[in-house]
Design an enzyme around this catalytic site. Sequence first.
Site, PDB file in Angstrom:
ATOM      1  CG  ASP A   1      -8.717   0.161   2.811  1.00  0.00           C
ATOM      2  OD1 ASP A   1      -9.624  -0.615   2.460  1.00  0.00           O
ATOM      3  OD2 ASP A   1      -7.508  -0.099   2.691  1.00  0.00           O
TER       4      ASP A   1
ATOM      5  CE  LYS B   1      -4.211  -1.833   2.078  1.00  0.00           C
ATOM      6  NZ  LYS B   1      -5.277  -1.584   3.076  1.00  0.00           N
TER       7      LYS B   1
ATOM      8  N   GLY C   1      -2.291  -0.802  15.999  1.00  0.00           N
ATOM      9  CA  GLY C   1      -1.654  -0.998  14.712  1.00  0.00           C
ATOM     10  C   GLY C   1      -1.126   0.318  14.183  1.00  0.00           C
TER      11      GLY C   1
END
Length: 273
Positions: free
Chosen positions: A107, A71, A130
Amino acid sequence: MMRVPLSKDTRLCISLAGRPSNIGTRFHNYLYDLLGLDFIYKAFTTTDIAAAIGGVRALGIRGCSVSMPFKQDVLGLVDDIEQSARSIGAVNTIVNDDGRLTASNTDYLAVQGLIAEHGLQPAQSVLIYGSGGMASAVGTAFRDAGFDHGTIVARNPETGRSMADRLGYDYLAEVGAHTADVLVNVTPVGMAGGREANGTAFGGETIANAHTVFDVVAMPSETPLITAAREAGIGVITGAEVIALQAAEQFERYTGVRPTPDQVMAASAVSRA
């Protein structure tokens, strides 16, 4: 429902992931058949992301979904970067217009949609576990939705602190006894086939003191964390919801057709059959 016969004019869309799954392939191809579109979708992995993106450009591949671990790597390989991807520093969607590649991050758009759909309120605190590309998308979506009270938990202090500083959130190396109104797991903990497939990102007490548990892991949709939250009577948002909404946005960008919510729901069910 019948597939349009394949021909030299059939448009190809692909996905690039470190661990390809059948979810996107089934989702997109189901909708192509349902809507009578002359497209086909195929999942790939690669050890040479630059060459793969070069292939997207050179072969006229219409759309490319980008997943972990690519990504961030693709940012320097495209021509235009939309704000959704630029502000996050991560891409999940590339559209090819006659050899010109435009990157975006659906997203981010999906998470913003789910924040609104599930009635989460900016006054609530949020704890995000995360610090990778997807975590950045999640954190930015919450911040841009007005969530000012946030904490980033990450074992990597460099990426964790950097993300927290960018968002104006606090940083922790471990969850420990900390909790928040909204808990978000954006790590592989609970992912089928992973080293921690049977694990939960948060302990029982942390879950019990939350209002909503959001697990971005999509396989399985009922992760151990989601199961634990349901058993504790806590509201949940699943990775299946994220992947369906972001895929619908991708689908529209690739084909120019926006599937209805019912069509997205049906495609999502097929993708997990």
